[in-house]
Design an enzyme around this catalytic site. Structure first.
Site, mmCIF file in Angstrom:
data_model
loop_
_atom_site.group_PDB
_atom_site.id
_atom_site.type_symbol
_atom_site.label_atom_id
_atom_site.label_comp_id
_atom_site.label_asym_id
_atom_site.label_seq_id
_atom_site.Cartn_x
_atom_site.Cartn_y
_atom_site.Cartn_z
ATOM 1 N N ASN A 1 30.740 3.412 15.022
ATOM 2 C CA ASN A 1 29.669 2.407 15.105
ATOM 3 C C ASN A 1 28.369 2.840 14.432
ATOM 4 O O ASN A 1 27.679 2.032 13.822
ATOM 5 C CB ASN A 1 29.413 2.024 16.569
ATOM 6 N N GLU B 1 30.340 11.739 25.387
ATOM 7 C CA GLU B 1 29.464 10.559 25.448
ATOM 8 C C GLU B 1 30.356 9.346 25.271
ATOM 9 O O GLU B 1 30.881 9.101 24.190
ATOM 10 C CB GLU B 1 28.394 10.651 24.354
ATOM 11 N N CYS C 1 26.668 1.613 21.927
ATOM 12 C CA CYS C 1 26.968 1.873 23.338
ATOM 13 C C CYS C 1 25.777 1.597 24.239
ATOM 14 O O CYS C 1 25.924 1.464 25.451
ATOM 15 C CB CYS C 1 27.449 3.312 23.521
ATOM 16 N N GLU D 1 23.213 15.473 25.514
ATOM 17 C CA GLU D 1 22.894 15.889 24.167
ATOM 18 C C GLU D 1 21.399 15.660 23.944
ATOM 19 O O GLU D 1 20.743 14.988 24.722
ATOM 20 C CB GLU D 1 23.711 15.090 23.145
#
Length: 479
Positions: A150, A248, A282, A460
């Site tokens: 994405n 993630e 997301c 992260e």
């Protein structure tokens, strides 16, 4: 065009000489081939990383910083070429790639180039015991980085930059759906003087190349961004091997709108948080909850604004929404419209595939607004990852807080209110790794990024990433 693997500082064909097709989302046509790599290609990449590790990990931090800074500079010098490649390969609007994706990829390298020079360790004097404890932080070795389609270069570099800044060597696999800018990054690394073997890019499918990276005994760390099911599969492989994991994963993020918000700013931002990158982020706020006193006004105004968005050729400057990334993904997203109808949802706008002049075979879909009756419906509980949002009214804070936390995911949330007490309450009680108040997608790279529940494991960003990519060692010195 044939894309090649980037291993030990050189572009090489897959050992098997097997290739995968690469389709352009806006045309639906084949426009290239990528390596269908397997465990032999990964073995070659891991070997190169192992051979490079000793020199790279012992290189002066300032020298590593200079190389990462040079990579950032070269990305910006070539921003037009990279942005066009991203738009063609992914289907996103060129303007989005040029203003967000490529600059952020450069920022990732520049940020961690500076961050590593400021990354310190702790020391503690044990008063009365005549001792000092201090902590060393060493790079771990070979790191596996697997990124999604994405935000191809944006998220690819988000993993690679801190890993190599910390002194590790990397074997990375971009999505097989969007490989182009990762391939081009190899050329930048050569020009920047990155030593051979520090970064190795292996293209291919998740079940072959990706699985080989995750299961390889010499790969000690895995950083993955993608779907929750894939993340669970990776954890099953990595956990028994005691690898460090950063996952993630998915999101089903609430966008909670109270009547006391700055209405015009909220409305404008909500269009962006709903449909940026075709909803294929997301962090998109796909569940919109609106306080009932302004619900009808919001519904009317939101539909009006969304109806003005241009779906079209990603390379045209005024395009707001480009093509979805693949035919398979388009079909999946469209299927949720039919699911919603069966569940009693009302389609307020969109819901259909559309044909664009001269791009009739492209994967284009209208931005879609669904009015739902309950938060327990399938379209509100499952991640769709496309240009679909649901809206529904709420009456009380308790009601909307319960709905916000009702899903298995907990990545992000957005709250629109000017009530300080409410802001503090919701920021504390919403189950999410990131909470935005009166804004969306405003990121500071120093802050931790990640989710709770089924949205992932670990964090992260900033020093959190540098801690993840290093191993702490405590030394106790009695004097």
């Amino acid at each position: 065009m044939k894309i090649k693997n980037y291993i030990n500082g050189e572009f090489v064909n897959p050992i098997s000489n097997n290739w995968l097709p690469n389709f352009q989302p806006a045309t639906g046509e084949l426009y290239g081939e990528i390596p269908n790599s397997n465990e032999k290609d990964v073995d070659l990449a891991v070997e190169a990383a192992i051979n490079a590790f000793d020199n790279w990990s012992k290189m002066d931090v300032s020298e590593r910083s200079k190389i990462l800074t040079k990579i950032a500079d070269l990305l910006l010098e070539n921003i037009d070429a990279f942005a066009k490649a991203e738009a063609i390969d992914n289907g996103k609007p060129l303007a989005l790639a040029r203003t967000i994706d490529i600059p952020r990829a450069a920022d990732n390298f520049r940020f961690f180039a500076h961050a590593i020079t400021q990354f310190g360790s702790e020391s503690y004097e044990s008063i009365g015991k005549g001792a000092i404890n201090y902590t060393l932080r060493h790079p771990i070795g070979v790191v596996g980085c697997i990124s999604p389609w994405n935000l191809p270069l944006y998220l690819f570099t988000w993993k690679i930059a801190p890993a190599i800044a910390a002194g590790n060597c990397v074997v990375a696999k971009p999505s097989e759906v969007t490989p182009m800018t990762a391939f081009l990054l190899g050329e930048i690394c050569i020009k920047a003087g990155l030593p051979k073997g520090v970064l190795n890019i292996v293209h291919g499918l998740g079940q072959s190349a990706g699985n080989a990276i995750v299961s390889h005994d010499k790969v000690k760390v895995i950083s993955f961004t993608g779907g929750t099911k894939t993340g669970a599969a990776i954890a099953k492989i990595a956990a028994p091997k005691f690898k460090k994991l950063s996952l993630e994963l998915g999101g089903k993020n609430p966008n909670i709108i109270f009547a006391d918000c700055d209405y015009e700013q909220m409305l404008k931002t909500t269009v962006l948080s709903s449909f940026s990158n075709q909803g294929q982020i997301c962090l998109c706020g796909s569940r919109i909850f609106v306080e009932e006193t302004i619900y009808e006004k919001f519904k009317h105004d939101f539909v009006q604004l969304v109806s003005k968005l241009k779906v079209g050729n990603p390379l045209e400057k005024d395009t707001n929404i480009g093509a979805l990334v693949s035919k398979q993904h388009l079909d999946k997203v469209l299927s949720y419209v039919e699911i919603a109808k069966k569940e009693g949802a009302k389609v307020l706008f969109g819901g259909k595939q559309i044909k664009i002049k001269d791009l009739e075979n492209g994967y284009f879909m209208q931005p879609t607004i669904l009015e739902v009756k309950t938060d327990n419906c399938q379209v509100n509980q499952e991640e769709i990852f496309g240009p679909i949002v649901t809206i529904m009214p709420f009456k009380t804070e308790e009601e909307v807080l319960k709905m916000a936390n009702s899903v298995r995911y907990g990545l992000s949330a957005t709250i629109w209110t000017n009530n300080l007490k409410r802001t503090l309450k919701f920021s504390t009680e919403i189950e999410a790794g990131i909470v935005w108040v009166n804004t969306w997608m405003l990121r500071d790279l120093r802050t931790p990024f990640g989710g709770v529940k089924d949205s992932g494991v670990g964090r992260e960003g900033g020093f959190e990433a540098l801690r993840f990519f290093t191993e702490p060692k405590n030394v106790c010195l009695k004097y």
